[in-house]
Design a protein around this motif. Structure first.
Motif, PDB file in Angstrom:
ATOM      1  N   SER A  11      20.580  -5.732  66.200  1.00  0.00           N
ATOM      2  CA  SER A  11      20.926  -7.174  66.148  1.00  0.00           C
ATOM      3  C   SER A  11      21.810  -7.457  64.799  1.00  0.00           C
ATOM      4  O   SER A  11      22.856  -8.215  64.967  1.00  0.00           O
ATOM      5  CB  SER A  11      19.684  -7.886  66.041  1.00  0.00           C
ATOM      6  OG  SER A  11      19.739  -9.431  65.797  1.00  0.00           O
ATOM      7  N   CYS A  12      21.644  -6.978  63.833  1.00  0.00           N
ATOM      8  CA  CYS A  12      22.514  -7.198  62.612  1.00  0.00           C
ATOM      9  C   CYS A  12      23.951  -6.564  62.845  1.00  0.00           C
ATOM     10  O   CYS A  12      24.731  -7.651  62.560  1.00  0.00           O
ATOM     11  CB  CYS A  12      22.028  -6.284  61.342  1.00  0.00           C
ATOM     12  SG  CYS A  12      20.337  -6.835  60.807  1.00  0.00           S
ATOM     13  N   VAL A  13      23.969  -5.610  63.443  1.00  0.00           N
ATOM     14  CA  VAL A  13      25.443  -5.020  63.980  1.00  0.00           C
ATOM     15  C   VAL A  13      26.246  -5.971  64.623  1.00  0.00           C
ATOM     16  O   VAL A  13      27.389  -6.372  64.620  1.00  0.00           O
ATOM     17  CB  VAL A  13      25.323  -3.598  64.613  1.00  0.00           C
ATOM     18  CG1 VAL A  13      26.904  -3.276  65.080  1.00  0.00           C
ATOM     19  CG2 VAL A  13      24.790  -2.849  63.456  1.00  0.00           C
ATOM     20  N   THR A  14      25.375  -6.519  65.907  1.00  0.00           N
ATOM     21  CA  THR A  14      25.813  -7.473  66.795  1.00  0.00           C
ATOM     22  C   THR A  14      26.468  -8.633  66.106  1.00  0.00           C
ATOM     23  O   THR A  14      27.401  -9.455  66.428  1.00  0.00           O
ATOM     24  CB  THR A  14      24.839  -7.839  67.885  1.00  0.00           C
ATOM     25  OG1 THR A  14      24.117  -6.546  68.400  1.00  0.00           O
ATOM     26  CG2 THR A  14      25.349  -8.835  68.861  1.00  0.00           C
ATOM     27  N   THR A  15      25.600  -8.964  65.148  1.00  0.00           N
ATOM     28  CA  THR A  15      26.020 -10.010  64.400  1.00  0.00           C
ATOM     29  C   THR A  15      27.513 -10.355  63.592  1.00  0.00           C
ATOM     30  O   THR A  15      28.012 -11.340  63.900  1.00  0.00           O
ATOM     31  CB  THR A  15      25.042 -10.696  63.450  1.00  0.00           C
ATOM     32  OG1 THR A  15      23.717 -10.759  64.145  1.00  0.00           O
ATOM     33  CG2 THR A  15      25.162 -12.315  62.561  1.00  0.00           C
ATOM     34  N   VAL A  16      27.558  -9.227  63.133  1.00  0.00           N
ATOM     35  CA  VAL A  16      28.905  -8.991  62.141  1.00  0.00           C
ATOM     36  C   VAL A  16      30.138  -8.581  63.087  1.00  0.00           C
ATOM     37  O   VAL A  16      31.348  -8.860  62.683  1.00  0.00           O
ATOM     38  CB  VAL A  16      28.558  -8.133  61.051  1.00  0.00           C
ATOM     39  CG1 VAL A  16      27.271  -8.837  60.113  1.00  0.00           C
ATOM     40  CG2 VAL A  16      28.037  -7.044  61.372  1.00  0.00           C
TER      41      VAL A  16
END
Length: 224
Positions: free
Chosen positions: A24-29
């Motif tokens: 999810s963190c990777v998807t955000t950035v």
């Protein structure tokens, strides 16, 4: 046997939840929520994310430009930014809460009730983080489909398509939801496995040397 199964389920749920949180963190950035191929110049591929727009050329050069003002963004991007950041924060909170509740964690070993509550709170945080990830990703995907099949737009106009981050976000939400559900389910088995408190027992009556009861002085008859 039950304790071993419970520990494995907790470890698997925690691993899935952490994997979903990282995804999810990777998807955000990453700027890969949408992709666009220009028919006039097939050597350029445009990609869009929540924070910037990038263009990749055939020679390997990538140029990125940040979005303008936050208020000037479309509603889907504004809400998606807020929800994804909230999801990342809830995922981190879920990991911090659930870790002390695991059976292999020595913290709070003398308080099984507290460990169960921490594990349940961590699972609930992971589940809420899953909703915070799936909602914006699905919303952006829905708008992309509507724009792609919009008949009012001429066919010569390029259309945005799904980027890799959309699929990564779906997998992240599924991992977060599955991990949180596993952690929450193990708290039920922890409650049922708790042994009941021993029943209070009455102290045995005082017996004499020959096994008989000593009469109470107030109730004993006087012998003349």
């Amino acid at each position: 046997m039950a304790g071993s199964w419970r520990a494995k389920a907790q470890a698997g749920g925690m691993l899935l939840a952490l994997l979903g949180w990282v995804s999810s963190c990777v998807t955000t950035v990453v700027p890969l929520w949408k992709s666009l191929n220009l028919d006039l110049n097939e050597l350029e591929v445009w990609t869009m994310g929540l924070w910037q727009v990038c263009v990749a050329r055939d020679e390997g050069a990538v140029e990125c430009r940040a979005h303008g003002s936050f208020l000037a963004l479309p509603p889907a991007l504004r809400v998606s930014r807020l929800l994804m950041c909230l999801s990342n924060g809830l995922g981190l909170l879920g990991g911090l809460l659930a870790a002390p509740g695991l059976e292999g964690w020595r913290a709070c070993e003398e308080q099984p009730g507290l460990k169960r509550r921490l594990l349940l709170a961590g699972g609930a945080a992971f589940g809420t983080a899953a909703v915070g990830t799936l909602a914006p990703v699905s919303w952006v995907a829905y708008n992309t489909v509507l724009d792609f099949w919009d008949d009012t737009v001429p066919d010569i106009v390029p259309r945005w398509e799904f980027g890799e981050a959309i699929f990564l976000g779906w997998f992240a939400g599924a991992f977060l939801a599955t991990g949180g559900l596993l952690l929450a389910c193990t708290t039920r088995s922890m409650r049922t496995a708790t042994p009941p408190a021993p029943a209070c027992r009455q102290p045995p009556a005082t017996q004499g040397p020959a096994g008989g009861h000593h009469p109470h002085p107030k109730n004993a008859d006087l012998v003349i």
